[in-house]
Scaffold this active site. Structure first.
Site, PDB file in Angstrom:
ATOM      1  N   HIS A 239       0.833  -1.214   0.000  1.00 55.40           N
ATOM      2  CA  HIS A 239       0.000   0.000   0.000  1.00 55.40           C
ATOM      3  C   HIS A 239       0.868   1.265   0.000  1.00 55.40           C
ATOM      4  CE1 HIS A 239      -3.129  -2.774   1.259  1.00 55.40           C
ATOM      5  NE2 HIS A 239      -2.677  -2.879   2.476  1.00 55.40           N
TER       6      HIS A 239
ATOM      7  N   ASP B 231      -4.621  -9.275  -0.018  1.00 56.05           N
ATOM      8  CA  ASP B 231      -4.748  -8.585   1.260  1.00 56.05           C
ATOM      9  C   ASP B 231      -5.908  -9.084   2.117  1.00 56.05           C
ATOM     10  OD1 ASP B 231      -4.253  -6.829   3.307  1.00 56.05           O
ATOM     11  OD2 ASP B 231      -4.779  -5.020   2.226  1.00 56.05           O
TER      12      ASP B 231
HETATM   13 ZN    ZN Z   1      -2.157  -5.884   4.856  1.00 59.33          ZN
END
Ligand code: ZN
Length: 456
Positions: A270, A321
């Site tokens: 991210h 994720d």
């Molecule tokens: Zn994560």
């Protein structure tokens, strides 16, 4: 386990090979790529390098659907989602973790992932008491991969405090916390268990984020694992960027680039919020940006600056994720369409020589993902692992005359039953669209979900 695979089209680093034959040895390593011995009767359709899933928290799959309603303050965001996740952690047992991980790995394989990196931060009992074996909750992940056959990179997470001000871990976080000494003991135990894992298993380290680990913690992780992958959550939320800036005097990606030896062993998960300088410098570092497009969209994180990052030759890979969806095609589609919406253009993420949007993204994600998880894979070439995915070419949209169009058809137009076969390091784990242990794994998952529903 040695074998050969014939395919009507094979995507190699040199381009498409028609009527190709791949040979691999007992270790699951490719020994030949050519045309000799092509078998038109046994041939699969379009053979691609397998995709590495560089970031997963497997247990979160079982939360899908639990966090999709608006929170009590009339707004819902990442932080309210995290509250649901913490509630879930109060009831999860090692048996649940294994049943969920096996199901997730099965769904990954059927979607075209050949390997998976578990960013593993669940270490202790629900009240925070350590188990007798510090690797008690790593073992279910290992057992799941032994059953599913997916290639595993394990990334035990160091999580030392609950925020940048060094605050104590709160209730939902108690299962994560370790001091550096405890983490070293955990890592040593996992390294011992790794001796029983298949040869393609990899071990790395994961300082959780700048929210949860300080400089000394990052240094300790690097010292434990001088050669393996290093993953860290970087800049997922605007609030996180502001907190890091306030406490450390720099935005998180900038701080990491300036204070850590960020190179091709690193993966910044991210790296969503970067300014132009961070984007250019991360691209130049050789590290991989770990993108999780469907989760980042689901959590309302923001849009990664993919156009500029890829124009600067930045490397990236895909992570599922939160596992709200398990779809290689959807991750790539989401990555591209978010750029189309932001820039009001089409086919944003490609170049003039490749042109095909799907192929450009697929090839780079496969290579970057393999780099990020320390796996010699991501390209179909001698000396690389036989991590391979076959797409059907006997259904509409997947049988266009140009093989590039087949990848585009998969990514943008169709994903249902597109993957017919999957090999991970030569292990043939998906056959005619179905995982070879689907029945047993799905059955155990259903039982675990039943128990969880009653416990929540
Ligand atoms: Zn994560």
């Amino acid at each position: 386990m040695a074998g050969t695979i014939s395919a009507r089209q094979v995507l190699t680093p040199q381009g498409w090979l028609a009527n190709g034959v791949i040979a691999f040895d007992d270790a699951g390593t490719i020994t030949a790529v050519g045309n000799e011995g092509f078998d038109p009767v046994q041939a699969v359709g379009t053979l691609l390098p397998g995709m590495a899933n560089l970031h997963t928290h497997s247990f979160q799959r079982a939360m899908a659907g639990l966090a999709e309603s608006r929170g009590p303050q009339g707004a819902d965001d990442f932080w309210t989602w995290r509250q649901v996740m913490y509630r879930f952690l109060e009831v999860l047992t090692p048996e649940h973790v294994e049943a969920i991980a096996a199901l997730v790995q099965l769904e990954m394989a059927e979607a075209g992932y050949t390997s998976s990196a578990e960013f593993h931060y669940l270490h202790h009992q629900p009240d925070g008491t350590p188990y007798a074996d510090p690797a008690e909750l790593s073992q279910p992940i290992f057992a799941a991969s032994a059953e599913s056959g997916i290639g595993l990179t394990h990334l035990p997470v160091l999580y030392t405090y609950g925020g940048l001000d060094g605050r104590e871990l709160k209730s939902g976080q108690r299962r994560f916390g370790n001091t550096v000494d405890e983490y070293e003991a955990l890592y040593a135990r996992i390294a011992q268990l790794a001796a029983q894992m298949p040869a393609d298993f990899r071990l790395g380290v994961a300082p959780h984020s700048l929210r949860a680990v300080d400089r000394a913690g990052i240094d300790a992780c690097m010292a434990l694992c001088p050669e393996g992958p290093i993953h860290i959550h970087a800049a997922e939320q605007v609030k996180e960027v502001e907190e890091v800036e306030a406490h450390l005097g720099a935005r998180p990606v900038r701080w990491l680039l300036d204070n850590c030896p960020v190179d091709n062993r690193w993966c910044l998960i991210h790296a969503t919020h970067m300014d132009a300088g961070e984007t250019a410098d991360l691209a130049a570092s050789g590290a991989v940006a770990g993108l999780c497009p469907t989760t980042e969209a689901n959590l309302g994180d923001g849009i990664f600056p993919a156009r500029d990052y890829l124009a600067a030759e930045g490397r990236f890979g895909l992570g599922s994720d939160s596992n709200i969806r398990l779809s290689v095609a959807e991750e790539l589609r989401m990555l591209e369409v978010s750029q189309r919406l932001a820039h009001r253009q089409r086919a944003v993420l490609t170049d003039d020589s490749t042109r095909s949007n799907g192929r450009y993204l697929y090839e780079r994600a496969a290579r970057g993902g393999a780099q990020a998880i320390g796996r010699r894979a991501g390209t179909i070439a001698v000396g690389h692992l036989a991590d391979l995915v076959a797409l059907r070419d006997d259904v509409p949209i997947l049988n266009w005359p140009q093989p590039d169009q087949r990848i585009d058809g998969w990514v943008f137009g169709s994903e249902q039953r597109a993957v017919s076969e999957v090999w991970s390091a030569g292990r043939h784990i998906v056959r005619n669209g179905e995982h070879f242990r689907a029945q047993a794994i799905r059955g155990r998952f259903a039982l675990a979900m039943d128990q969880l529903m009653r416990a929540l």
